[in-house]
Write a protein that holds these residues in place. Structure first.
Motif, PDB file in Angstrom:
ATOM      1  N   ALA A  53      -2.708  -3.332  -3.556  1.00 33.86           N
ATOM      2  CA  ALA A  53      -3.603  -4.490  -3.486  1.00 33.86           C
ATOM      3  C   ALA A  53      -3.646  -5.270  -4.791  1.00 33.86           C
ATOM      4  CB  ALA A  53      -4.999  -4.024  -3.079  1.00 33.86           C
ATOM      5  N   ASP A  54      -3.786  -4.568  -5.947  1.00 36.72           N
ATOM      6  CA  ASP A  54      -3.952  -5.288  -7.200  1.00 36.72           C
ATOM      7  C   ASP A  54      -2.639  -5.591  -7.904  1.00 36.72           C
ATOM      8  OD1 ASP A  54      -3.511  -2.657  -7.644  1.00 36.72           O
ATOM      9  OD2 ASP A  54      -5.205  -2.324  -8.983  1.00 36.72           O
ATOM     10  N   VAL A  55      -1.525  -5.386  -7.251  1.00 31.59           N
ATOM     11  CA  VAL A  55      -0.251  -5.830  -7.803  1.00 31.59           C
ATOM     12  C   VAL A  55       0.422  -6.833  -6.866  1.00 31.59           C
ATOM     13  CG1 VAL A  55       0.132  -3.720  -9.116  1.00 31.59           C
ATOM     14  CG2 VAL A  55       1.023  -3.895  -6.798  1.00 31.59           C
ATOM     15  N   LYS A  56      -0.277  -7.238  -5.817  1.00 34.06           N
ATOM     16  CA  LYS A  56       0.339  -8.093  -4.805  1.00 34.06           C
ATOM     17  C   LYS A  56       0.719  -9.465  -5.355  1.00 34.06           C
ATOM     18  CE  LYS A  56      -0.088  -9.725  -0.075  1.00 34.06           C
ATOM     19  NZ  LYS A  56       0.469 -11.048  -0.400  1.00 34.06           N
ATOM     20  N   SER A  57      -0.065  -9.976  -6.306  1.00 40.43           N
ATOM     21  CA  SER A  57       0.292 -11.280  -6.869  1.00 40.43           C
ATOM     22  C   SER A  57       1.651 -11.218  -7.549  1.00 40.43           C
ATOM     23  CB  SER A  57      -0.774 -11.741  -7.857  1.00 40.43           C
ATOM     24  OG  SER A  57      -0.939 -10.792  -8.902  1.00 40.43           O
ATOM     25  N   GLY A  58       1.949 -10.075  -8.181  1.00 40.83           N
ATOM     26  CA  GLY A  58       3.267  -9.899  -8.785  1.00 40.83           C
ATOM     27  C   GLY A  58       4.364  -9.821  -7.742  1.00 40.83           C
ATOM     28  N   VAL A  59       4.066  -9.146  -6.637  1.00 35.14           N
ATOM     29  CA  VAL A  59       5.041  -9.058  -5.550  1.00 35.14           C
ATOM     30  C   VAL A  59       5.313 -10.439  -4.963  1.00 35.14           C
ATOM     31  CG1 VAL A  59       5.477  -8.108  -3.250  1.00 35.14           C
ATOM     32  CG2 VAL A  59       4.464  -6.668  -5.021  1.00 35.14           C
ATOM     33  N   ASP A  60       4.260 -11.235  -4.796  1.00 36.50           N
ATOM     34  CA  ASP A  60       4.435 -12.593  -4.276  1.00 36.50           C
ATOM     35  C   ASP A  60       5.344 -13.412  -5.200  1.00 36.50           C
ATOM     36  OD1 ASP A  60       2.803 -11.968  -2.142  1.00 36.50           O
ATOM     37  OD2 ASP A  60       0.997 -12.832  -3.061  1.00 36.50           O
ATOM     38  N   ALA A  61       5.117 -13.271  -6.512  1.00 36.14           N
ATOM     39  CA  ALA A  61       5.964 -13.994  -7.468  1.00 36.14           C
ATOM     40  C   ALA A  61       7.411 -13.509  -7.375  1.00 36.14           C
ATOM     41  CB  ALA A  61       5.419 -13.794  -8.894  1.00 36.14           C
ATOM     42  N   TRP A  62       7.587 -12.187  -7.235  1.00 31.32           N
ATOM     43  CA  TRP A  62       8.932 -11.611  -7.112  1.00 31.32           C
ATOM     44  C   TRP A  62       9.656 -12.192  -5.900  1.00 31.32           C
ATOM     45  CZ3 TRP A  62      11.434  -7.880 -10.167  1.00 31.32           C
ATOM     46  CH2 TRP A  62      12.580  -7.291  -9.615  1.00 31.32           C
ATOM     47  N   GLU A  63       8.967 -12.284  -4.779  1.00 29.92           N
ATOM     48  CA  GLU A  63       9.589 -12.789  -3.556  1.00 29.92           C
ATOM     49  C   GLU A  63       9.953 -14.262  -3.667  1.00 29.92           C
ATOM     50  OE1 GLU A  63       6.717 -11.644  -0.544  1.00 29.92           O
ATOM     51  OE2 GLU A  63       7.978  -9.932  -0.013  1.00 29.92           O
ATOM     52  N   ARG A  64       9.255 -14.984  -4.548  1.00 28.41           N
ATOM     53  CA  ARG A  64       9.616 -16.386  -4.794  1.00 28.41           C
ATOM     54  C   ARG A  64      10.747 -16.513  -5.807  1.00 28.41           C
ATOM     55  NH1 ARG A  64       3.879 -16.825  -5.094  1.00 28.41           N
ATOM     56  NH2 ARG A  64       4.029 -16.948  -7.372  1.00 28.41           N
ATOM     57  N   GLY A  65      11.212 -15.396  -6.335  1.00 28.97           N
ATOM     58  CA  GLY A  65      12.255 -15.430  -7.357  1.00 28.97           C
ATOM     59  C   GLY A  65      11.731 -15.646  -8.756  1.00 28.97           C
ATOM     60  N   GLU A  66      10.411 -15.558  -8.936  1.00 30.45           N
ATOM     61  CA  GLU A  66       9.797 -15.741 -10.254  1.00 30.45           C
ATOM     62  C   GLU A  66       9.645 -14.358 -10.898  1.00 30.45           C
ATOM     63  OE1 GLU A  66       6.174 -17.804  -9.415  1.00 30.45           O
ATOM     64  OE2 GLU A  66       7.215 -19.528  -8.512  1.00 30.45           O
ATOM     65  N   TYR A  67      10.766 -13.807 -11.330  1.00 33.52           N
ATOM     66  CA  TYR A  67      10.796 -12.415 -11.760  1.00 33.52           C
ATOM     67  C   TYR A  67      10.021 -12.184 -13.056  1.00 33.52           C
ATOM     68  CZ  TYR A  67      14.502 -12.419  -8.286  1.00 33.52           C
ATOM     69  OH  TYR A  67      15.221 -12.577  -7.127  1.00 33.52           O
ATOM     70  N   ALA A  68      10.147 -13.094 -14.011  1.00 33.53           N
ATOM     71  CA  ALA A  68       9.419 -12.925 -15.273  1.00 33.53           C
ATOM     72  C   ALA A  68       7.909 -12.960 -15.037  1.00 33.53           C
ATOM     73  CB  ALA A  68       9.831 -14.014 -16.268  1.00 33.53           C
ATOM     74  N   ALA A  69       7.472 -13.840 -14.137  1.00 29.72           N
ATOM     75  CA  ALA A  69       6.047 -13.905 -13.819  1.00 29.72           C
ATOM     76  C   ALA A  69       5.577 -12.620 -13.147  1.00 29.72           C
ATOM     77  CB  ALA A  69       5.770 -15.107 -12.910  1.00 29.72           C
ATOM     78  N   GLY A 114       0.814  -1.211   0.000  1.00 31.51           N
ATOM     79  CA  GLY A 114       0.000   0.000   0.000  1.00 31.51           C
ATOM     80  C   GLY A 114       0.844   1.256   0.000  1.00 31.51           C
ATOM     81  N   ARG A 115       0.455   2.234  -0.818  1.00 32.01           N
ATOM     82  CA  ARG A 115       1.219   3.463  -0.922  1.00 32.01           C
ATOM     83  C   ARG A 115       1.155   4.276   0.353  1.00 32.01           C
ATOM     84  NH1 ARG A 115      -0.878   6.236  -6.167  1.00 32.01           N
ATOM     85  NH2 ARG A 115       0.615   7.819  -5.528  1.00 32.01           N
ATOM     86  N   LYS A 116       0.095   4.129   1.148  1.00 34.49           N
ATOM     87  CA  LYS A 116      -0.011   4.906   2.373  1.00 34.49           C
ATOM     88  C   LYS A 116       0.985   4.439   3.429  1.00 34.49           C
ATOM     89  CE  LYS A 116      -4.849   6.220   1.716  1.00 34.49           C
ATOM     90  NZ  LYS A 116      -6.210   6.197   2.292  1.00 34.49           N
ATOM     91  N   ARG A 117       1.557   3.259   3.232  1.00 35.11           N
ATOM     92  CA  ARG A 117       2.544   2.749   4.173  1.00 35.11           C
ATOM     93  C   ARG A 117       3.951   2.912   3.623  1.00 35.11           C
ATOM     94  NH1 ARG A 117       0.905  -3.182   5.703  1.00 35.11           N
ATOM     95  NH2 ARG A 117       2.843  -2.926   6.849  1.00 35.11           N
ATOM     96  N   TRP A 118       4.099   3.910   2.763  1.00 35.43           N
ATOM     97  CA  TRP A 118       5.409   4.146   2.129  1.00 35.43           C
ATOM     98  C   TRP A 118       6.470   4.444   3.166  1.00 35.43           C
ATOM     99  CZ3 TRP A 118       8.082   8.856   2.178  1.00 35.43           C
ATOM    100  CH2 TRP A 118       9.200   8.897   1.359  1.00 35.43           C
ATOM    101  N   LEU A 119       7.613   3.791   3.037  1.00 37.92           N
ATOM    102  CA  LEU A 119       8.738   4.028   3.939  1.00 37.92           C
ATOM    103  C   LEU A 119       9.958   4.401   3.123  1.00 37.92           C
ATOM    104  CD1 LEU A 119       8.347   0.953   6.312  1.00 37.92           C
ATOM    105  CD2 LEU A 119       7.644   3.304   6.756  1.00 37.92           C
ATOM    106  N   LEU A 120      10.797   5.263   3.687  1.00 41.00           N
ATOM    107  CA  LEU A 120      12.052   5.595   3.028  1.00 41.00           C
ATOM    108  C   LEU A 120      13.001   4.406   3.090  1.00 41.00           C
ATOM    109  CD1 LEU A 120      12.698   9.189   4.363  1.00 41.00           C
ATOM    110  CD2 LEU A 120      12.148   8.534   2.036  1.00 41.00           C
ATOM    111  N   THR A 121      13.684   4.122   2.001  1.00 41.34           N
ATOM    112  CA  THR A 121      14.643   3.029   1.981  1.00 41.34           C
ATOM    113  C   THR A 121      16.003   3.504   2.445  1.00 41.34           C
ATOM    114  OG1 THR A 121      15.789   1.470   0.586  1.00 41.34           O
ATOM    115  CG2 THR A 121      15.145   3.516  -0.449  1.00 41.34           C
ATOM    116  N   LEU A 122      16.729   2.634   3.104  1.00 39.92           N
ATOM    117  CA  LEU A 122      18.080   2.937   3.508  1.00 39.92           C
ATOM    118  C   LEU A 122      19.095   2.215   2.629  1.00 39.92           C
ATOM    119  CD1 LEU A 122      17.759   2.757   7.399  1.00 39.92           C
ATOM    120  CD2 LEU A 122      17.418   4.685   5.866  1.00 39.92           C
ATOM    121  N   ALA A 123      18.621   1.435   1.683  1.00 40.20           N
ATOM    122  CA  ALA A 123      19.531   0.696   0.818  1.00 40.20           C
ATOM    123  C   ALA A 123      20.159   1.616  -0.194  1.00 40.20           C
ATOM    124  CB  ALA A 123      18.777  -0.428   0.102  1.00 40.20           C
ATOM    125  N   LEU A 124      21.387   1.302  -0.629  1.00 37.29           N
ATOM    126  CA  LEU A 124      22.064   2.146  -1.611  1.00 37.29           C
ATOM    127  C   LEU A 124      21.479   1.989  -2.988  1.00 37.29           C
ATOM    128  CD1 LEU A 124      24.320   4.015  -2.469  1.00 37.29           C
ATOM    129  CD2 LEU A 124      25.822   2.032  -2.677  1.00 37.29           C
TER     130      LEU A 124
END
Length: 275
Positions: free
Chosen positions: A24-40, A5-15
């Motif tokens: 909400a409607d992109v979460k399935s893509g995020v789930d695939a990303w976290e599994r390493g299924e980047y193309a999906a 959710g964009r309302k829970r936006w946090l600043l990143t500390l990574a370089l």
């Protein structure tokens, strides 16, 4: 960790690797990303990004920047970051400035870098601090350069911590003390700016981005070979600024000599010698 959710936006500390935004409607893509299924993941985000979803646009830009699920393509990353940033997506705006800077579009990058630094984004603070130190793309202000670099270092940015150690040898004590005195006010300003920006983004009506044509597919290009701002003293748009900086610090290094050389349109400055 994934932001939901964009309302829970946090600043990143990574370089270089901020978290992906997950609406909400992109979460399935995020789930695939976290599994390493980047193309999906990319396949899930692309139609949503074309339809104007800012979080999907941001995630697709990240995929192009990192070369996961698609070839590395900073031109595509820039295009998608820009579309998301135009809708008020703050992480996209932060990354747009950094991508522009990496692509040597430094003057176009600086307004984004400055706004991101004001919100406390440590990578932007590092870049802006270096600009203030060099007096190139920003007014020379060694106290502010030290303060911004200190804020980025305190946020955990390792390259800023290394840079701070350099500044301890290059900036006079009085200027460093002035910089440290600026740090508490910078922190307060960051908090106020973040609150005002996030509040405005949450209440503003989204722009009609879906009506805009999607950026054309551009052949993948390799990332730049090196970050020019990791030079010992800096990279400049003209030789006068480079030599001016060396003249300002040469009293602390009397046995050195300026080594000024060109790389395309960029002037590099590195002191050499003993002392």
């Amino acid at each position: 960790m994934i932001n939901i959710g964009r309302k829970r936006w946090l600043l990143t500390l990574a370089l270089l690797l901020p978290p992906l935004a997950a609406y909400a409607d992109v979460k399935s893509g995020v789930d695939a990303w976290e599994r390493g299924e980047y193309a999906a993941a990319v396949a899930q985000w692309r139609p949503l990004a074309i339809a104007g979803d800012a979080d999907a646009q941001f995630n697709l830009a990240q995929a192009y920047k990192l070369g996961r699920g698609v070839p590395v393509d900073l031109a595509q990353a820039e295009a998608w970051f820009r579309r998301a940033a135009d809708q008020g997506h703050l992480q996209a705006e932060d990354n747009l400035g950094l991508v522009l800077f990496t692509a040597n579009k430094r003057e176009a990058a600086m307004p984004y870098i400055t706004r991101a630094a004001a919100r406390g984004e440590p990578r932007a603070q590092y870049v802006l601090g270096t600009a203030h130190f060099n007096g190139d793309l920003a007014t020379r202000d060694w106290a502010m350069a030290y303060a911004l670099t200190k804020r980025a270092s305190d946020a955990g940015l390792q390259v800023a911590s290394a840079r701070l150690a350099q500044l301890d040898t290059l900036i006079p004590l009085e200027e460093r003390q002035r910089g440290l005195a600026l740090v508490p006010e910078l922190e307060k300003t960051e908090q106020r700016t973040r609150l005002a920006t996030v509040t405005a983004a949450a209440t503003a009506a989204p722009k009609a981005a879906a009506a805009r044509p999607a950026p054309p597919l551009i052949p993948a290009v390799p990332p730049p070979a090196a970050d020019i701002w990791r030079a010992q003293l800096g990279a400049f748009s003209n030789e006068t600024n480079a030599r001016s900086l060396y003249a300002a610090i040469s009293k602390k290094h009397p046995n050195g000599e300026p080594a000024v050389h060109c790389g395309g349109e960029i002037i590099y400055l590195s002191p050499c010698g003993r002392g």
